[in-house]
Scaffold this active site. Structure first.
Site, PDB file in Angstrom:
ATOM      1  N   GLY A 249      -6.459  23.021 -36.559  1.00 31.88           N
ATOM      2  CA  GLY A 249      -5.495  22.105 -37.141  1.00 31.88           C
ATOM      3  C   GLY A 249      -4.211  22.814 -37.219  1.00 31.88           C
ATOM      4  O   GLY A 249      -3.358  22.618 -38.300  1.00 31.88           O
ATOM      5  N   PRO A 292      -8.946  25.482 -32.028  1.00 31.19           N
ATOM      6  CA  PRO A 292      -7.665  24.763 -31.854  1.00 31.19           C
ATOM      7  C   PRO A 292      -7.583  23.687 -30.945  1.00 31.19           C
ATOM      8  O   PRO A 292      -8.440  23.871 -29.825  1.00 31.19           O
ATOM      9  CB  PRO A 292      -6.809  26.061 -31.507  1.00 31.19           C
ATOM     10  CG  PRO A 292      -7.492  27.155 -30.914  1.00 31.19           C
ATOM     11  CD  PRO A 292      -8.932  26.962 -31.544  1.00 31.19           C
ATOM     12  N   GLY A 293      -7.158  22.607 -31.057  1.00 31.27           N
ATOM     13  CA  GLY A 293      -7.196  21.523 -30.181  1.00 31.27           C
ATOM     14  C   GLY A 293      -5.892  21.180 -29.678  1.00 31.27           C
ATOM     15  O   GLY A 293      -5.081  21.474 -28.691  1.00 31.27           O
ATOM     16  N   ARG A 294      -5.127  20.693 -30.796  1.00 29.20           N
ATOM     17  CA  ARG A 294      -3.684  20.241 -30.656  1.00 29.20           C
ATOM     18  C   ARG A 294      -2.692  21.190 -29.938  1.00 29.20           C
ATOM     19  O   ARG A 294      -1.975  21.259 -29.314  1.00 29.20           O
ATOM     20  CB  ARG A 294      -3.221  19.597 -32.052  1.00 29.20           C
ATOM     21  CG  ARG A 294      -1.891  19.141 -32.037  1.00 29.20           C
ATOM     22  CD  ARG A 294      -1.258  18.898 -33.108  1.00 29.20           C
ATOM     23  NE  ARG A 294      -2.356  18.212 -34.320  1.00 29.20           N
ATOM     24  CZ  ARG A 294      -2.285  16.850 -34.269  1.00 29.20           C
ATOM     25  NH1 ARG A 294      -1.570  16.106 -33.614  1.00 29.20           N
ATOM     26  NH2 ARG A 294      -3.403  16.371 -35.166  1.00 29.20           N
ATOM     27  N   ARG A 331      -0.119   6.841 -31.477  1.00 27.81           N
ATOM     28  CA  ARG A 331      -0.064   7.922 -32.710  1.00 27.81           C
ATOM     29  C   ARG A 331       0.923   7.215 -33.732  1.00 27.81           C
ATOM     30  O   ARG A 331       0.893   7.608 -34.706  1.00 27.81           O
ATOM     31  CB  ARG A 331       0.133   9.337 -32.285  1.00 27.81           C
ATOM     32  CG  ARG A 331      -1.260  10.180 -31.592  1.00 27.81           C
ATOM     33  CD  ARG A 331      -1.022  11.520 -31.509  1.00 27.81           C
ATOM     34  NE  ARG A 331      -0.889  12.180 -32.819  1.00 27.81           N
ATOM     35  CZ  ARG A 331       0.396  12.690 -33.425  1.00 27.81           C
ATOM     36  NH1 ARG A 331       1.301  12.646 -32.536  1.00 27.81           N
ATOM     37  NH2 ARG A 331       0.165  13.301 -34.513  1.00 27.81           N
ATOM     38  N   TYR A 335      -0.369   6.533 -37.238  1.00 28.06           N
ATOM     39  CA  TYR A 335      -0.025   7.562 -38.253  1.00 28.06           C
ATOM     40  C   TYR A 335       1.598   7.623 -38.465  1.00 28.06           C
ATOM     41  O   TYR A 335       2.169   8.407 -39.018  1.00 28.06           O
ATOM     42  CB  TYR A 335      -0.265   9.182 -37.900  1.00 28.06           C
ATOM     43  CG  TYR A 335      -1.541   9.502 -37.354  1.00 28.06           C
ATOM     44  CD1 TYR A 335      -2.736   9.241 -38.167  1.00 28.06           C
ATOM     45  CD2 TYR A 335      -1.694   9.687 -36.074  1.00 28.06           C
ATOM     46  CE1 TYR A 335      -3.978   9.517 -37.595  1.00 28.06           C
ATOM     47  CE2 TYR A 335      -2.912  10.118 -35.235  1.00 28.06           C
ATOM     48  CZ  TYR A 335      -3.999  10.026 -36.311  1.00 28.06           C
ATOM     49  OH  TYR A 335      -5.314  10.446 -35.705  1.00 28.06           O
ATOM     50  N   CYS A 362       1.349  -6.215 -27.332  1.00 28.68           N
ATOM     51  CA  CYS A 362       1.502  -7.622 -27.992  1.00 28.68           C
ATOM     52  C   CYS A 362       1.267  -7.201 -29.783  1.00 28.68           C
ATOM     53  O   CYS A 362       0.373  -8.030 -30.263  1.00 28.68           O
ATOM     54  CB  CYS A 362       0.752  -8.721 -27.773  1.00 28.68           C
ATOM     55  SG  CYS A 362       1.261  -9.188 -26.248  1.00 28.68           S
ATOM     56  N   GLU A 363       2.116  -6.176 -30.043  1.00 31.39           N
ATOM     57  CA  GLU A 363       2.169  -5.769 -31.405  1.00 31.39           C
ATOM     58  C   GLU A 363       3.292  -5.344 -31.792  1.00 31.39           C
ATOM     59  O   GLU A 363       3.965  -4.295 -31.252  1.00 31.39           O
ATOM     60  CB  GLU A 363       1.187  -4.605 -31.659  1.00 31.39           C
ATOM     61  CG  GLU A 363      -0.444  -4.765 -31.317  1.00 31.39           C
ATOM     62  CD  GLU A 363      -1.002  -5.580 -32.493  1.00 31.39           C
ATOM     63  OE1 GLU A 363      -0.959  -5.318 -33.754  1.00 31.39           O
ATOM     64  OE2 GLU A 363      -2.032  -6.263 -32.283  1.00 31.39           O
ATOM     65  N   TYR A 391      -4.392  14.131 -28.009  1.00 33.26           N
ATOM     66  CA  TYR A 391      -4.500  12.901 -28.904  1.00 33.26           C
ATOM     67  C   TYR A 391      -3.586  11.825 -28.193  1.00 33.26           C
ATOM     68  O   TYR A 391      -3.052  10.797 -28.902  1.00 33.26           O
ATOM     69  CB  TYR A 391      -4.263  13.343 -30.465  1.00 33.26           C
ATOM     70  CG  TYR A 391      -5.253  13.967 -30.911  1.00 33.26           C
ATOM     71  CD1 TYR A 391      -6.603  14.034 -30.967  1.00 33.26           C
ATOM     72  CD2 TYR A 391      -4.364  15.402 -31.262  1.00 33.26           C
ATOM     73  CE1 TYR A 391      -7.159  15.059 -31.576  1.00 33.26           C
ATOM     74  CE2 TYR A 391      -5.349  16.381 -31.925  1.00 33.26           C
ATOM     75  CZ  TYR A 391      -6.816  16.127 -31.764  1.00 33.26           C
ATOM     76  OH  TYR A 391      -7.355  17.017 -32.213  1.00 33.26           O
TER      77      TYR A 391
HETATM   78  C1  LIG Z   1     -10.150  17.587 -34.666  1.00 34.41           C
HETATM   79  C2  LIG Z   1     -11.087  19.056 -34.896  1.00 34.41           C
HETATM   80  C3  LIG Z   1     -10.576  20.269 -34.597  1.00 34.41           C
HETATM   81  C4  LIG Z   1      -9.084  20.520 -33.792  1.00 34.41           C
HETATM   82  O1  LIG Z   1      -8.029  20.099 -34.641  1.00 34.41           O
HETATM   83  P1  LIG Z   1      -6.530  20.604 -34.072  1.00 34.41           P
HETATM   84  O2  LIG Z   1      -5.709  19.974 -35.316  1.00 34.41           O
HETATM   85  O3  LIG Z   1      -6.480  19.557 -32.693  1.00 34.41           O
HETATM   86  O4  LIG Z   1      -6.313  21.836 -33.695  1.00 34.41           O
HETATM   87  C5  LIG Z   1     -11.134  21.256 -34.736  1.00 34.41           C
HETATM   88  N1  LIG Z   1     -12.349  21.322 -35.198  1.00 34.41           N
HETATM   89  C6  LIG Z   1     -12.881  19.975 -35.833  1.00 34.41           C
HETATM   90  C7  LIG Z   1     -14.308  20.175 -36.497  1.00 34.41           C
HETATM   91  C8  LIG Z   1     -12.080  19.031 -35.634  1.00 34.41           C
HETATM   92  O5  LIG Z   1     -12.687  17.912 -36.159  1.00 34.41           O
END
Ligand SMILES: *Cc1c(COP(=O)(O)O)cnc(C)c1O
Length: 432
Positions: A249, A292-294, A331, A335, A362-363, A391
């Site tokens: 997150g 971490p992902g994003r 996105r 959002y 077409c939106e 994402y």
């Molecule tokens: C989406 C998610 C993440 C990654 O969140 P980021 O905002 O991309 O860092 C980590 N853990 C869980 C359980 C998630 O659903």
């Protein structure tokens, strides 16, 4: 000068990513094109890993949240960097398997894992399940019994923390479809139940309070609540919890107005409260996981488009249309996310006019940037939208039967296709 640190401008005035001229990339591979800077992705992996070592003495593991961008390629990079993997579906798990990702470092999430998915994961020796609910717990215990194994599990807990972010990506509060709540005793009851089951072993607890969060405070609060819960489980059940997973997150810079805290700082603060609370409650500091992902992939991505029609509606709005849109980046329509963009073939040009950059679907909501101040844009220009590494590809669709773009990874002046561009034939290959 740009929101992502890896971008620069060369002597031709072209945007440069990973020592590659973006205009040349667009020419060679076509547009729309996702470009990922592998060196920056690896750097982010190391920042997290090093911080784990520094603040927890190596007693932890960074999991890459693969939903941000999932492919064989990124699984291999995460594996090479020594990260674990967070997967949320059979498809993500299958991708990890095909990338030969070490299954003991895979953590299986999801609020409604199907019986098939549970069986696939158990059969392949997934390290940990993050159990979401009682139905999953019972199904998993039965599946593990049939397979003759004891499955290691963690529980997804709602710590009751309100993270200040878009409501669609807030997940720590009681009114959420994810996990079990602390405040009504649900979390305690399910863990008690699991501790009496024969074929699951409770290893840890998990929380993930949301995404694109800039404050340290909600993370600190969540860590403190989780550590106190570990204390409660020890006091009331005599149960020792070995692992604490604090989720992902961490926010990134999409536009100049975003102000993320350095990730090292987050980890330093959180480790402080974890150690303090452990001492206060007389429990050991658990093995720490984060997801971490994003923040690992988003800043490393740029999407290149070719500008088509420009429509100047006097006193109303100027629309600039590009050859992609919500199909490759949903996105904005989901959002109202904000991005920054650069005209890659004149990256230093002065920004003189307000335009809205629209996609080709077409939106009416198919927009990439609304009211962006840009240099004068012409048909044929290469537009680069920044910070699209997370994402975007993973949320892409074939709406309007538009093939998904290719993904090119760049590193130190080299460029290679890591996901092929879809063809029209791909679009109909499952049609009967
Ligand atoms: C989406 C998610 C993440 C990654 O969140 P980021 O905002 O991309 O860092 C980590 N853990 C869980 C359980 C998630 O659903």
């Amino acid at each position: 000068m740009f929101v992502s640190e890896n971008l620069s401008v060369n002597e031709k005035g072209h945007l440069v990513i990973g020592k590659n001229d973006a205009v040349e990339l667009a020419k060679e591979f076509g547009t729309p094109l996702y470009v990922l800077d592998e060196d920056l992705i690896r750097k982010h992996c190391r920042v997290y890993r090093d911080a784990m070592d520094k603040y927890y003495g190596g007693n932890g593991l960074v999991l890459y949240a693969s939903k941000a961008f999932c492919s064989l390629y990124i699984c291999r990079v995460a594996k090479e960097e020594g990260l674990g993997l967070d997967v949320v579906s059979g498809g993500e798990l299958y991708t990890a398997l095909k990338a030969d990702f070490p299954m003991d470092k895979v953590y299986f999430h999801g609020n409604n894992k199907t019986v098939d998915e549970i069986e696939l994961a158990v059969k392949n020796g997934v390290g940990h399940f993050i159990v979401d609910n009682i139905y999953e717990l019972e199904t998993l215990n039965e599946t593990a019994k049939k397979a003759g194994i004891v499955q290691k599990i963690m529980f997804r807990i709602k710590p009751g923390v309100d993270a200040h972010t878009h409501s669609f990506i807030q997940t720590g509060q009681i009114d959420s479809k994810f996990g079990v709540a602390l405040e009504n005793g649900e979390a305690f009851e399910i863990i008690k139940r699991a501790s009496e089951m024969s074929n699951v072993k409770v290893d840890g607890i998990h929380c993930h309070i949301g995404s694109q969060i800039f404050d340290i405070e909600p993370f600190r609060k969540a860590a403190e609540i989780m550590m106190n819960f570990i204390g409660d489980l020890k006091d009331k059940l005599g149960l020792e919890i070995d692992m604490l997973n604090l989720g992902g997150g961490y926010g990134i810079m999409y536009t100049e107005s975003d102000d993320p805290v350095p990730y090292d700082e987050y980890i330093r603060h959180i480790s402080g409260i974890v150690k303090e609370t452990a001492e206060k409650r007389g429990v050991k500091v658990p093995f720490i996981l984060m997801e971490p992902g994003r923040s690992i992939v988003a800043p490393a991505g740029v999407t290149l488009y070719t500008v088509g029609g420009v429509k100047d509606i006097k006193n109303v709005r100027k629309y600039v249309s590009v050859d992609g849109g919500m199909g490759d980046n949903p996105r904005y329509i989901m959002y109202q996310s904000e991005y920054e963009a650069v005209i890659a073939n004149k990256a230093n040009a002065e920004r003189t006019e307000k335009v809205t950059i629209a996609g080709k679907c077409c939106e009416s909501g198919d927009i990439l940037l609304k009211d962006a101040v840009m240099p004068e844009i012409h048909v044929g220009d290469t537009l680069a939208v920044l910070a699209t590494g997370a994402y975007n590809y993973s949320m892409a669709s074939n709406y309007n039967r538009i093939p998904r773009p290719a993904v090119v990874a760049v590193s130190d002046g080299n460029a290679k296709v890591v996901i092929k561009r879809e063809t029209y034939e791909d679009l109909i290959c499952n049609d009967l």
